[in-house]
Design an enzyme around this catalytic site. Structure first.
Site, mmCIF file in Angstrom:
data_model
loop_
_atom_site.group_PDB
_atom_site.id
_atom_site.type_symbol
_atom_site.label_atom_id
_atom_site.label_comp_id
_atom_site.label_asym_id
_atom_site.label_seq_id
_atom_site.Cartn_x
_atom_site.Cartn_y
_atom_site.Cartn_z
ATOM 1 N N LYS A 194 16.131 2.603 5.030
ATOM 2 C CA LYS A 194 15.347 2.665 6.310
ATOM 3 C C LYS A 194 16.301 4.003 6.853
ATOM 4 O O LYS A 194 17.510 4.237 7.415
ATOM 5 C CB LYS A 194 15.008 2.364 7.144
ATOM 6 C CG LYS A 194 14.455 0.596 6.720
ATOM 7 C CD LYS A 194 12.994 1.343 6.389
ATOM 8 C CE LYS A 194 12.418 0.274 5.898
ATOM 9 N NZ LYS A 194 10.523 0.365 5.691
ATOM 10 N N LYS A 293 0.880 -0.484 -2.405
ATOM 11 C CA LYS A 293 1.085 -1.617 -1.249
ATOM 12 C C LYS A 293 -0.333 -2.809 -1.347
ATOM 13 O O LYS A 293 -1.176 -1.897 -0.742
ATOM 14 C CB LYS A 293 0.971 -1.727 0.065
ATOM 15 C CG LYS A 293 2.891 -1.827 -0.004
ATOM 16 C CD LYS A 293 2.785 -1.372 1.562
ATOM 17 C CE LYS A 293 4.403 -1.246 1.403
ATOM 18 N NZ LYS A 293 4.877 -0.822 3.291
HETATM 19 MG MG MG Z 1 7.743 2.749 3.801
#
Ligand code: MG
Length: 412
Positions: A194, A293
């Site tokens: 991240k 997703k």
């Molecule tokens: Mg992501």
């Protein structure tokens, strides 16, 4: 299994699930289960420590035998990531989707097929995550009552599917490197970091220097703006597999400009809210890699459509993760098998990030020893069985909806 299914693609097979079902729905439970993450995860959106999960459980009878099915909602604790949080999903399931399913089942005299269930989607256009949980519960009920596994039903190969690990932002590069080393020692073939404004070059350079050959990708979680294009193009020197979602989800044009300027492949995640947005993002050159997703896309049906579109265009994809329990994570592993992707997904076992998983340990350990080679569950249903005692212990809120004597109920 119905032999005529063999000729169909996975999406068509999926929509046929439940055709001819005789299962009658007696009730529906909606739960909010409170779980904790083992390690807080810091992203550009903030820090996550808790993982409340909304679960849906259907119960009914089929030819006199009890049947049940579970669905898990991907919504997180707050709206910093998706526009729909756990409270939103819970309310929509309780007030709209749950009653609509009971009513539709009562009118038809049996639990709807996945294709018929699609009619309920328009009742909650702003709650794709709640709808996806309901879809999963209906599918799980059909699969368990017919003794089929999700992978077998959609005709997915047996795997293996590769899992990558994710590291949040670290304030200290030394801590980051030791975390990465632990994950690589555990066998993960990919690391995703991240990143955010002011927290990118130094950590990326450190990891790349320590691991020159590592399959490394980074996720900006919408933290950057157009003025960062030159800076982000400078990340090319680190040989990243992809740079994920640097800009706001609605700003496909800036993603396209960066994709044109940088050699690093751009991947989209938050922007991809439907199969249509995936196609338009690819056609305008906003991304060349896709993060799948299912919940954000609107469920398994749309996810299978995206997998097919990407395959037809030879666009690489990988399965994203939402800190699911072992149940929904097994669904994503199965989809990874169906997609045939060789990109490792965010598929590390739930026990690696949740203090307490909710599925039974035997099922959870399946493949967990080797994250480079996950084998999809072939037990009947969408995923491994929940441990009811553990689920009950962590349940903070429970609502039961009962099937009423609606029109047509009981008269076949
Ligand atoms: Mg992501």
């Amino acid at each position: 299994m119905d032999m005529t299914l063999d000729a169909l693609d996975p999406g068509e097979r999926w929509s046929r699930l439940g055709v001819g079902s005789t299962a009658v729905l007696l009730g529906l439970e909606i739960r909010r289960v409170e779980l904790k993450l083992t390690n807080p995860v810091r992203t550009s959106h903030g820090e996550h420590r808790r993982r409340p999960v909304v679960l849906v459980r259907l119960s009914g009878v089929d030819h006199g035998a009890p049947v049940e099915g579970w669905g898990e909602c991907a919504a997180l604790a707050d709206r910093s990531y998706d526009a729909e949080d756990v409270d939103d999903s819970f309310s929509i399931l309780e007030e709209t989707l749950g009653p609509a399913l009971l009513s539709a089942t009562s009118i038809a005299g049996h639990l709807p097929s996945l294709k018929a269930l699609g009619a309920l989607r328009s009742l909650a256009p702003d709650a794709p995550l709640a709808y996806a949980a309901l879809e999963m519960a209906v599918a799980d009920t059909h699969l368990r009552s017919t003794g089929s596994s999700f992978v077998d039903w959609i005709g997915a190969p047996a795997g293996p599917v590769r899992a990558g690990a994710v590291v949040g932002e670290f304030r200290d590069v030394g801590e980051l490197l030791s975390r990465v080393n632990v994950l690589l020692d555990q066998g993960y073939p990919r690391i995703k970091m991240k990143i955010g404004r002011g927290a990118d070059v130094e950590p990326i350079a450190a990891v790349r220097q320590a691991h020159p050959e590592l399959f490394l990708q980074v996720d900006g979680n919408e933290d950057y703006t157009e003025s960062d294009i030159d800076h982000l193009a400078g990340l090319d020197r680190y040989g990243l597999a992809c740079l994920e979602q640097p800009f706001h989800r609605d700003d496909l044009a800036t993603h396209a400009r960066l994709a044109h300027r940088a050699a690093t492949p751009i991947c989209l995640d938050e922007s991809l809210a439907s199969p249509e947005t995936v196609v338009s993002a690819l056609e305008m050159g906003a991304c060349s890699v896709v993060c799948v997703k299912p919940a954000r896309l609107g469920g398994i049906g749309p996810a299978l459509e995206v997998i097919q579109d990407c395959s037809a265009r030879s666009v690489p994809l990988w399965m994203g993760g939402m800190f699911e329990t072992g149940f929904a994570r097994a669904v994503n592993v199965a989809l990874g098998a169906a997609s045939g992707t060789d990109w490792p997904g965010d598929l590390s076992p739930a026990a690696s990030y949740l203090r307490q998983d909710l599925t039974v340990p035997q099922a959870r350990s399946l493949g967990a020893e080797d994250p480079g080679n996950l084998i999809p569950s072939r037990a009947p249903g969408m995923g491994p069985a929940f441990d009811r005692e553990v689920v009950d212990r962590h349940t903070a809120r429970l609502v039961r909806l009962e099937a009423g004597p609606g029109p047509g109920f009981g008269d076949g």
